[in-house]
Design a protein around this motif. Sequence first.
Motif, short mmCIF file in Angstrom:
data_model
loop_
_atom_site.label_atom_id
_atom_site.label_comp_id
_atom_site.label_asym_id
_atom_site.label_seq_id
_atom_site.Cartn_x
_atom_site.Cartn_y
_atom_site.Cartn_z
N GLU A 195 0.86 -1.17 0.00
CA GLU A 195 0.00 0.00 0.00
C GLU A 195 0.90 1.23 0.00
O GLU A 195 1.98 1.20 0.59
CB GLU A 195 -0.89 0.01 1.25
N ARG A 221 -7.70 -0.35 5.06
CA ARG A 221 -7.66 -0.70 3.65
C ARG A 221 -7.94 -2.18 3.42
O ARG A 221 -7.59 -3.02 4.25
CB ARG A 221 -6.30 -0.33 3.03
N ARG A 223 -6.91 -5.10 1.39
CA ARG A 223 -5.85 -5.60 0.50
C ARG A 223 -6.32 -6.90 -0.12
O ARG A 223 -6.63 -7.85 0.58
CB ARG A 223 -4.56 -5.81 1.30
#
Length: 228
Positions: A195, A221, A223
Amino acid sequence: MSRSKLKHLAIIMDGNGRWAKQRGLNRTKGHEKGAEIIRDITTYCAKQPNIETVTFYAFSTENWKRPKLEVDFLMRLLDNYLKKELVTYQENNVCFKAIGNMEALSKKLQERIKTTQEATKNNSDLTHILALNYGGRAEITRAVNELIAKGKKEILEEDISTALQTPYSDIDLLIRTSGEERISNFLLWQLSYSEFYFSQTLWPDFTVEELDNIIEDFEQRNRRFGGV
Ligand code: IPE
Ligand code: IPE
Ligand code: MG
């Protein structure tokens, strides 16, 4: 959904020169202040149970293009930094490692790196890696040549991963400060699924509080690594 876990953080510390220029100071003052920030961030990372490794980009294979005075200053600063911060590494149980082509560095700096690595090798709360005279392409090329020298006829991805100087782990999060949005030949192989976070802050102004917020953002986030 579970939160993303940060194990390996990498940082491109950028903006030292602009920070100094804004204050009418010599670029070297920006590098001096920048070195202090490395200490704060390392101490913070050592206290985070998830974080195992933090890798800082301190000098690239391209940075030799800078004026000799600035290069010489940076090399001296690195030597002084390691000398001064050995106590920080020991107090915070931090293992120090350097990656990059050390042969081009002065004998004195090479010796300092060796003794610091040796003195901290059993510390286990955090591995703190400094990339010095480091280039992602150089690292991959060297790894491939090493494999050829060992007589490998067919090279697998795993072979390259383990032949790199940084086989520790892939990078989970890369931060670059100063608003520039590029990799500048940093850990090309290890960044394949990282990221990215680009901060406008100049490195000498970067704080533990900002890092804390960036990690909070990272943890939210999703992933996917190519999956769904
Ligand atoms: C990063 O700051 C430190 C090194 C590359 C050694 P810079 O020196 O690149 O600062 P700017 O980008 O000129 O502001
Ligand atoms: C990248 O910063 C290298 C380091 C932080 C050590 P630079 O300032 O050298 O990168 P460019 O030239 O802006 O891409
Ligand atoms: Mg720069």
